[in-house]
Design a protein around this motif. Structure first.
Motif, PDB file in Angstrom:
ATOM      1  N   ILE A 139      50.977   9.447 -16.915  1.00 18.04           N
ATOM      2  CA  ILE A 139      49.606  10.643 -17.248  1.00 18.04           C
ATOM      3  C   ILE A 139      51.019  11.676 -18.030  1.00 18.04           C
ATOM      4  O   ILE A 139      51.444  12.123 -17.086  1.00 18.04           O
ATOM      5  CB  ILE A 139      49.349  11.269 -15.552  1.00 18.04           C
ATOM      6  N   GLU A 140      50.811  11.611 -18.932  1.00 13.85           N
ATOM      7  CA  GLU A 140      50.638  12.664 -19.883  1.00 13.85           C
ATOM      8  C   GLU A 140      50.633  14.336 -20.070  1.00 13.85           C
ATOM      9  O   GLU A 140      49.484  14.491 -20.742  1.00 13.85           O
ATOM     10  CB  GLU A 140      51.821  12.611 -21.452  1.00 13.85           C
ATOM     11  N   ASP A 141      51.016  15.410 -19.038  1.00 17.52           N
ATOM     12  CA  ASP A 141      49.747  16.224 -18.066  1.00 17.52           C
ATOM     13  C   ASP A 141      50.628  17.293 -18.275  1.00 17.52           C
ATOM     14  O   ASP A 141      50.877  18.309 -17.670  1.00 17.52           O
ATOM     15  CB  ASP A 141      49.489  16.011 -16.741  1.00 17.52           C
ATOM     16  N   PHE A 151      56.192  -2.480 -20.437  1.00 18.87           N
ATOM     17  CA  PHE A 151      55.671  -2.172 -21.293  1.00 18.87           C
ATOM     18  C   PHE A 151      54.722  -0.564 -20.490  1.00 18.87           C
ATOM     19  O   PHE A 151      54.330  -0.378 -19.117  1.00 18.87           O
ATOM     20  CB  PHE A 151      53.714  -2.690 -21.836  1.00 18.87           C
ATOM     21  N   ARG A 152      54.080   0.412 -20.994  1.00 19.37           N
ATOM     22  CA  ARG A 152      53.665   1.327 -21.182  1.00 19.37           C
ATOM     23  C   ARG A 152      52.419   2.189 -21.699  1.00 19.37           C
ATOM     24  O   ARG A 152      51.894   1.780 -22.859  1.00 19.37           O
ATOM     25  CB  ARG A 152      54.416   2.816 -20.503  1.00 19.37           C
ATOM     26  N   PHE A 153      51.215   2.244 -20.817  1.00 19.42           N
ATOM     27  CA  PHE A 153      50.373   3.275 -21.455  1.00 19.42           C
ATOM     28  C   PHE A 153      50.790   4.337 -20.894  1.00 19.42           C
ATOM     29  O   PHE A 153      50.332   4.619 -19.797  1.00 19.42           O
ATOM     30  CB  PHE A 153      48.796   2.675 -20.742  1.00 19.42           C
ATOM     31  N   ALA A 154      50.636   5.461 -22.113  1.00 25.13           N
ATOM     32  CA  ALA A 154      50.817   7.197 -21.580  1.00 25.13           C
ATOM     33  C   ALA A 154      49.828   8.022 -22.426  1.00 25.13           C
ATOM     34  O   ALA A 154      50.284   9.017 -23.234  1.00 25.13           O
ATOM     35  CB  ALA A 154      52.148   7.163 -22.285  1.00 25.13           C
ATOM     36  N   PRO A 155      48.458   7.879 -21.712  1.00 21.40           N
ATOM     37  CA  PRO A 155      47.575   8.931 -21.907  1.00 21.40           C
ATOM     38  C   PRO A 155      48.009  10.592 -21.452  1.00 21.40           C
ATOM     39  O   PRO A 155      48.641  10.835 -20.496  1.00 21.40           O
ATOM     40  CB  PRO A 155      46.249   8.535 -21.259  1.00 21.40           C
ATOM     41  N   ILE A 203      53.912   0.076 -27.278  1.00 20.05           N
ATOM     42  CA  ILE A 203      52.719  -0.265 -28.216  1.00 20.05           C
ATOM     43  C   ILE A 203      51.623   1.052 -28.524  1.00 20.05           C
ATOM     44  O   ILE A 203      51.605   1.130 -26.800  1.00 20.05           O
ATOM     45  CB  ILE A 203      52.001  -0.688 -27.371  1.00 20.05           C
ATOM     46  N   ARG A 204      51.266   1.688 -28.937  1.00 22.15           N
ATOM     47  CA  ARG A 204      51.096   3.218 -29.073  1.00 22.15           C
ATOM     48  C   ARG A 204      50.303   2.535 -30.704  1.00 22.15           C
ATOM     49  O   ARG A 204      50.570   1.873 -31.483  1.00 22.15           O
ATOM     50  CB  ARG A 204      51.426   3.602 -29.274  1.00 22.15           C
ATOM     51  N   GLY A 205      49.326   3.616 -31.254  1.00 16.14           N
ATOM     52  CA  GLY A 205      48.432   3.581 -32.483  1.00 16.14           C
ATOM     53  C   GLY A 205      49.260   4.393 -33.314  1.00 16.14           C
ATOM     54  O   GLY A 205      50.176   4.569 -33.075  1.00 16.14           O
TER      55      GLY A 205
HETATM   56  N1  GLU Z   1      50.494  11.286 -24.725  1.00 13.09           N
HETATM   57  C1  GLU Z   1      49.819  10.243 -26.455  1.00 13.09           C
HETATM   58  C2  GLU Z   1      49.005  10.184 -26.907  1.00 13.09           C
HETATM   59  O1  GLU Z   1      48.428   9.950 -25.535  1.00 13.09           O
HETATM   60  C3  GLU Z   1      51.026   9.444 -26.419  1.00 13.09           C
HETATM   61  C4  GLU Z   1      52.211   8.868 -25.828  1.00 13.09           C
HETATM   62  C5  GLU Z   1      52.194   7.587 -26.234  1.00 13.09           C
HETATM   63  O2  GLU Z   1      52.285   6.579 -25.986  1.00 13.09           O
HETATM   64  O3  GLU Z   1      53.849   7.692 -27.208  1.00 13.09           O
HETATM   65  O4  GLU Z   1      48.699  10.847 -27.088  1.00 13.09           O
END
Ligand code: GLU
Length: 293
Positions: free
Chosen positions: A47-49, A11-15, A225-227
């Motif tokens: 980290i999506e930078d 799993f990953r959280f990718a802010p 898993i994301r919004g």
């Molecule tokens: N980096 C994206 C954001 O902060 C989320 C990417 C993802 O979960 O696919 O909205």
């Protein structure tokens, strides 16, 4: 969430560190962390930078601080997209060589003006699920000689996916498996509604869509898993995964945490920022209660 391949779930959280984490991020991060915990899986933080103009080291530090405060722990080292531009470029090159991507020369302002001009005649210009106008067809229709001439003259350009050509490569309709808070089951993806989506900007060497699918594959992510705000983007992610021969994760798009006005939270909304709530004296368990966990 089951895992058909039988491997240890990832799993990953990718802010993106372009604003402070808010309650919506807390929900995403906790759901991923808990799913990893419950399934004996791994929990990664990414980290999506890629947007170097908006992301800052301070906001990145804030992400670590907020998540640790919530009681989450993640694997190290953390993958920071800005350190891997070469990976995204390599995948973009494959699509360019495959004839699926073209250089796009129109600036955002030019697209906007063109759309406004066309709409003056009463004709509505098509928009993508995020409400942005689809990219006009002119650059797609240029000859190779014309493209080379413009590039040689130093004209700045992005790279865009030729959606029609990409769709022609599909041997069957694209689908994905969704187990979230919206529509569930095997969902048919409809990437065409995104038009010729941008894969690399003139001022940034990748795009969200390209880097997210490349990284999910490189990191062996099995469950996304994301919004629900990213639900429609999954159509595009599935198309890119297909074109690049990348594996298909399972998807779960969760409900959004709405602001007092009933609208989606934004990063500029200070009052729901985790750091601000912490300073007001709220505890991590109060945060969990607010977000309905
Ligand atoms: N980096 C994206 C954001 O902060 C989320 C990417 C993802 O979960 O696919 O909205």
């Amino acid at each position: 969430m089951s895992n058909p391949s039988g491997q240890r779930p990832v799993f990953r959280f990718a802010p993106s560190p372009n604003g402070a984490l808010h309650l919506g991020h807390a929900l995403s991060a906790c759901l991923n962390f808990e799913a990893a915990h419950q399934t004996g899986g791994r929990f990664l933080l990414r980290i999506e930078d890629i947007d170097l103009t908006r992301c800052t080291a301070e906001l990145e530090r804030g992400i670590y601080e907020d998540l640790a405060w919530l009681g989450l722990d993640w694997e190290r080292p953390v993958r920071r997209q800005s350190e891997h531009f070469g990976d995204y470029r390599a995948e973009l090159e494959r699509l360019i060589e495959d004839g699926l991507v073209y250089p796009a020369f129109m600036t955002r302002g030019e697209v906007k003006a063109h759309v406004a001009d066309t709409e003056k005649s009463g004709k509505l210009w098509p928009r993508d699920p995020d409400g942005a106008p689809l990219y006009p067809p002119y650059d797609r229709e240029r000859s190779q000689t014309e493209r080379e001439k413009l590039i040689a003259s130093g004209k700045r350009h992005a790279f865009r996916l030729d959606m029609q050509k990409a769709l022609a490569r599909l041997s069957a309709p694209l689908t994905f498996v969704e187990t979230g808070d919206g529509q569930t089951g095997t969902i048919t993806a409809d990437p065409a509604r995104w038009g010729d989506v941008i894969l690399s900007r003139s001022d940034a060497p990748s795009s969200y869509h390209l880097s997210v699918v490349v990284d999910d594959a490189l990191q062996g992510v099995t469950h996304v898993i994301r919004g629900l705000d990213l639900y429609a983007a999954t159509d595009l992610h599935r198309l890119l995964q297909y074109l690049l021969g990348l594996p298909e994760p399972l998807y779960r798009h969760h409900r959004l945490v709405l602001g007092a006005d009933g609208r989606k939270l934004s990063k500029s909304e200070g009052s729901t920022a985790l750091g601000a709530l912490r300073e007001e004296g709220l505890t991590p368990s109060a945060i969990r209660a607010i977000i309905g966990l």
